[in-house]
Write an enzyme that holds these catalytic residues in place. Structure first.
Site, short mmCIF file in Angstrom:
data_model
loop_
_atom_site.label_atom_id
_atom_site.label_comp_id
_atom_site.label_asym_id
_atom_site.label_seq_id
_atom_site.Cartn_x
_atom_site.Cartn_y
_atom_site.Cartn_z
N GLU A 296 0.83 -1.21 0.00
CA GLU A 296 0.00 0.00 0.00
C GLU A 296 0.86 1.26 0.00
O GLU A 296 0.64 2.20 0.75
CB GLU A 296 -0.95 -0.01 1.20
N ASP A 375 -8.41 -8.88 3.65
CA ASP A 375 -8.22 -7.82 4.63
C ASP A 375 -9.34 -7.77 5.67
O ASP A 375 -10.19 -6.88 5.61
CB ASP A 375 -8.14 -6.48 3.88
N GLU A 403 -12.59 -2.71 11.87
CA GLU A 403 -12.54 -1.74 10.77
C GLU A 403 -13.63 -1.97 9.73
O GLU A 403 -14.28 -1.02 9.29
CB GLU A 403 -11.15 -1.86 10.13
#
Ligand code: GCU
Length: 835
Positions: A296, A375, A403
């Protein structure tokens, strides 16, 4: 006894802010049953900062709270006729001679015996002794008084938490306020809360904490911050919690002034050795480093055509002389892949990057693997990398901070999800290969291994922003120590410690929590399609379209006819083939792939029949309605506990449950309408796009309000909402009520944006039935949105309102800041109706 009754009553009435978490040491009603409490505490270490000394203090404080008895502590060498002795094996032997069970204890393990006159709490090391003290206190606090003798050893040596704190004091994916580790670029001066957190961690046997974000800032390595790290480590050391830090791979260049960060360049190597020595000088027991490289946008060894192992081993060499560990993340992938290539797949990345490096990592490197290949989605299979690396130590990375799972504004008890992964048998070499036994090091005979939980606690008194979310932190620690524990058992221990013994409280929170993951999965993303959240923005509310059409690779490949990632070997990305053959066979074949992972591994038509006999699309509709319906039930369930829980925690939890109930409807409608629109296939039950109890705001008479086309369209009922004509105006929306006269719950769906606190007044025939402010950004803590969308969409309900057909419904909205008092619709809900 009378005193105890008074205490109990006071205990219930007193507000609790959650800061004590599960270490409340509340008086137990059964205290009088405990007749054999020893008379004193003997802590076999006199150094005030030693974990054994701390254990003595903790026992004293805990027993005073739980049993109302004040015991003296003798830091001495003699035990009286009846004592609680706490210490290490060595100290115990030195003072009292023999200890037969010594050989049964492994590193960090403990022995607890409450049989006879004395209680013996003996740790293999000081940390183990402290763990034993917490265990004893946990038993007392749960009224478990029967005599026991046992040894408890950890399943794995690495039981860490990761905290994604930024140096400016913000926390990436944190939902409980700012950091208590950093502020304005530096380590904080006041380390009290860090010590309190270490105490909490010690009580669940977590032994390491990485305090800064994996997207790391090199200025952490400044002299001032190294001193700060020392301060933090000193504060946490008495609890046996070792400090670790995340590193930025490019630090030698960006911070150290070198012209390279090539891991094979001697000057780079020397730079890391030097800085590592400096840190260890101040923090001699530092746990080690955590490294996110070539992921990332983060720098890494691939920049110089070096391997990931070259990069990891550079840190391994620097930390080895100090006994440090390097946690090297397997979350390495290209976030610019091309979706038009059917074979491209982000889920393949970890194995592709790491498989040829197996055996090439130094012994003190542990590859830290996210539990699934993508993820932290609501459902993923285990990462195939766990079974690929046989000659490399590995750890599992779990996310306590949810998240993608409601950001602690939705109740999601995560242990069942973690257990699925930990208990999954990957059948490496056709032998039993449960993930839990791979990460412990047992399966492949590795010296290191364990788990890392991304927690992201903040300054909010509740630690995570939500009282009920603390069951996740609690069970994370317990599972890291013993993955064979059952989710419900850990949950109930936690409930007793957090809320007490009332049977109804225990049963209700158990039921809500155990249903919560399934409910969330049902209304967010099912059949293995992933959490259909907005992956390009805040990862909170619905936005299925955001998964596709970009390089992030969280694709669903949904089109007008079909959906799902074809990860088969025969026709797809080949990901199924990354698993050992016995597992690969199951996932390769659509017949044997479980329905809940169908769309993870296969691309099918919306009309494909599931094992249940339903079509994929009808399952989507039904599941979304079912999930949202379950979330509604959490509100009355929680309300049934009124008076059984202190007012503060009662109302704070109620607030979140009401929010979740409303937001689950936002999810339900957005996802069902999106796929209904895409596929053109109607809902057999005729619910989707048919909302008979709603008055759409855009259809009301507007004055000072205008209509607004919401994007994404499916996050507004009828695709439209209303906003005030300017940011400083007052708008009125009115309509005559066409529903039959009667009593209704009136729900208003509106958008609560960050950057404004609009005011609203709702009235019937000029009689105000409610007012509110759009200020959820001050109360909820999730990642906010500045748009009208699935993150900001929310609902407020006014219950039991009497209305007559023909009455005038009016909402007056006053814009504030950037928030134009947006409204989506008003629902008139007869008893029992959800809409
Ligand atoms: C997710 C998350 C990021 C985080 C990353 C990681 O993508 O959204 O905030 O940095 O994972 O784990 O490195």
């Amino acid at each position: 006894m009378r005193n105890l009754i008074i205490l109990l009553v006071v205990g219930l009435a007193a507000a609790e802010d959650g800061a004590s978490a599960w270490l409340r040491y509340a008086p137990v009603p059964q205290a009088s049953n405990y007749r054999s409490l020893p008379l004193s505490i003997v802590a076999l270490n006199t150094t005030t900062s030693s974990p054994v000394h701390i254990a003595g203090k903790e026992l004293q404080e805990g027993i005073k709270g739980i049993l109302g008895k004040e015991l003296s502590i003798a830091d001495g060498t003699k035990r009286g006729s009846s004592s609680i002795v706490v210490g290490t094996i060595d100290a115990y032997k030195k003072t009292f001679g023999d200890f037969e069970e010594a050989d049964d204890l492994e590193e960090d393990g403990f022995f607890l015996s409450t049989v006879g006159q004395n209680v013996r709490i003996i740790g293999q090391n000081q940390r183990g002794a402290l763990y034993g003290a917490f265990e004893y206190l946990s038993r007392l606090a749960q009224g478990k008084f029967s005599p026991v003798t046992y040894v408890s050893n950890p399943h794995a040596p690495i039981r860490w938490v990761n905290e994604w704190n930024n140096m400016d004091g913000s926390i990436e994916r944190g939902y409980a306020g700012p950091s208590f580790f950093f502020k304005n670029g530096f380590v904080v001066e006041n380390v009290t809360r860090a010590a309190e957190y270490a105490r909490l961690l010690a009580s669940i046997r977590v032994n390491g904490i990485v305090i800064n974000n994996v997207n790391a800032n090199a200025t952490l390595l400044s002299a001032r911050n190294i001193e700060g790290l020392g301060r933090l480590a000193d504060a946490m050391r008495p609890y046996g919690v070792q400090l670790g830090i995340s590193l930025n791979f490019a630090s030698p260049q960006t911070f150290g002034g070198l012209n390279t960060f090539d891991p094979l360049d001697p000057s780079v190597d020397a730079w890391w050795t030097n800085i590592t020595n400096q840190i260890y000088k101040r923090v001699p027991d530092m746990a080690g480093y955590l490294v996110k490289a070539n992921s990332e946008g983060q720098p890494g060894p691939l920049t110089y055509n070096r391997t990931l192992a070259d990069g990891a081993n550079m840190f391994a060499r620097a930390t080895k002389p100090h006994g440090g560990v390097v946690m090297f993340r397997a979350f390495v992938y290209d976030n610019h892949i091309n979706e038009s290539n059917w074979k491209n797949d982000r889920a393949n990345a970890a194995v592709e990057f790491f498989k040829n490096l197996d055996g090439r990592f130094d012994d003190n490197v542990v590859v830290q693997i996210k539990f699934g290949p993508i993820d932290f989605q609501v459902r993923e299979p285990p990462s195939p990398l766990f079974s690929t690396l046989h000659n490399t130590s590995t750890a599992i990375e779990l996310q306590v901070t949810p998240e993608y799972l409601g950001q602690n504004c939705h109740l999601v008890y995560l242990s069942p999800q973690w257990k699925e992964i930990l208990e999954f048998d990957l059948r490496a070499d056709d032998k039993p290969s449960k993930v839990k036994d791979i990460i412990s090091g047992e399966r492949f005979k590795r010296p290191l291994g364990g788990s890392a939980g991304v927690v992201n606690v903040g300054t909010n008194a509740t630690w995570l922003g939500s009282h009920l979310a603390m069951s996740n932190l609690y069970s994370y620690g317990r599972l890291a120590w013993d993955p064979s524990l059952e989710s419900e058992q850990m949950l109930q221990d936690w409930i007793r410690l957090t809320f007490g013994f009332d049977r109804k409280v225990i049963d209700t929170i158990t039921e809500m929590s155990m249903k919560s993951r399934a409910a969330y999965e049902n209304y967010s993303g099912n059949l293995g399609i992933q959490t259909l959240t907005d992956i390009l923005y805040t990862h909170f509310g619905p936005n299925p379209a955001s998964q596709d059409g970009n390089g992030w690779g969280q694709w669903t490949r949904a089109d007008g006819f079909s959906i799902g990632m074809d990860r088969t070997v025969k026709n797809g990305t080949g990901n199924a083939g990354q698993y050992p053959p016995a597992v690969a066979r199951v996932f390769e074949n659509i017949e044997t792939t479980p329905d809940n992972l169908l769309l993870w591994f296969h691309h099918v038509n919306y009309t494909h029949l599931l094992k249940s006999g339903k079509t994929v699309i009808q399952h989507f509709y039904d599941a979304h309605y079912e999930g949202a319906a379950t979330a509604q039930t959490f509100v009355p369930m929680w309300e049934s506990l009124k008076g059984k829980i202190d007012n503060q925690r009662y109302s704070e939890v109620l607030f979140r449950q009401v929010f979740q109930a409303g937001h689950s409807i936002v999810w339900r409608d957005a996802i069902s309408r999106f796929y209904n629109n895409l596929s053109g296939i109607p809902d057999q039950a005729k619910r989707v796009n048919n909302y008979p109890y709603r008055v759409e705001a855009e259809k009301m008479k507007l004055d000072g309000y205008k209509t607004y086309a919401v994007n994404p369209f499916h996050t507004a009922s009828g695709s439209m909402a209303i906003v005030t004509t300017s940011n400083s105006s007052v708008g009125t929306a009115s309509a005559n009520i066409t529903y039959p006269s009667g009593t209704y719950d009136i729900a208003v769906n509106y958008y609560d944006l960050i950057g404004g606190r609009s005011k609203y007044d709702i009235s019937i025939n000029n009689r105000t039935i409610g007012t509110w402010t759009g200020d959820l950004e001050d109360k909820l803590g999730h990642a906010p949105s500045i748009y009208l969308d699935g993150h900001s969409a929310t609902r407020i309900t006014f219950k039991g309102v009497k209305v007559n057909k023909g009455d005038m419904l009016r909402i007056v909205g006053t814009a504030n800041g950037i928030e134009p008092a947006p409204i989506d619709y008003v629902s008139f809900l007869p008893p029992g109706i959800i809409d």
